[in-house]
Design a protein around this motif. Sequence first.
Motif: not given
Lengths: 176, 163
Positions: A117, A122, A124-126, A128-129, A132, A141, A143, A146-147
């Motif tokens: 991260e 970018c 970060d959310w990848h 998290r997914e 998830d 990481h 944060d 789940r996203i």
Amino acid sequence: MKNSVEIFELLKEKFGDSVISLEKDAPTEPIIICAPLEIHKISTFLRDNEELKFDSLMCLSGVDDANGSKTKDADGLETISGGTLSVYYHLHSVELNHKITIKVTTDRENPQVESVENIWKCADWHEREAFDMFGFNFLNHPDLRRILMPYDWEAGYPLRKDYKNPEFYQGMKVPY
Amino acid sequence: MGLLDKEFSDGNIVIAPVEDLLNWARLSSIWQLGFGLACCAIEMMATSASHYDFDRFGVIPRNTPRQADAIIISGTVTFKMATRIKRLYEQIPDPKYIISMGSCANCGGPYWEHGYHVLKGIDRVIPVDVYVPGCPPRPEALLEGLLKLQEKIRNESLRTKTV
């Protein structure tokens, strides 16, 4: 611009055993397989090296390899124990116009991968997914929650091959 | 239209049951909650736009549930969204009406079997007045759904919500 063999040689020279192998014969683009707990170091090098300059993480995806031992219960639902999960990193250098795919493979029961991260934001959310959907534990990481699924989803990770739907979620029936 | 067809008995006075008056007022100004979920919402917006003109039936999108009379569930309802929809529904003052638009909101649509995240029909969470089939329904279909809802309201009595 460098081809996959040159990139692999460069990484191998720098990181030795952390860079495991190069898969070149697959119908996909060439894949370099790395160690999951060294990926942060390797990624930093990939981004900052003058000959590589991978400034863009195009995609980060999780895959359930489903290569553990499979047992079927009475309803025909499969449970997989053991085996591996993988994370793929698709990298592109805008400046040098070359691409590479990195893959790390980790234990399915305790899937630990270093987070990238703070190298490519970018991710970060990848990540998290991927957490998830597959349950990867991305170390460091900032944060990791789940996203897509609800924050209080307790039924597991939906894209794992042996995922089973729960009967109810917050009083709402889940199956059709 | 009911009320206005009644004869003028004295001067400019119309005599009608209070029920008819209330129902006529309600069905002529169904303010919907400005709320869209998926591709059905695009059709809903097209219905609101000038070509199909939802406004000629008195349907105006409102930006808060507290000023709305109806909610059109226009699209796939995920579990995460279902809890929010339930709250929005509870915030709408009575009497309130629900149009379930499209296959996803009716029964889960294409996600009925493998959609681990999709609620298989909004009627599992809130009561539905009119179901509009289609994937997505054309604006004409949504308009007919609205006319059905108006028909339902026209036949209401003060004692019960629907007949």
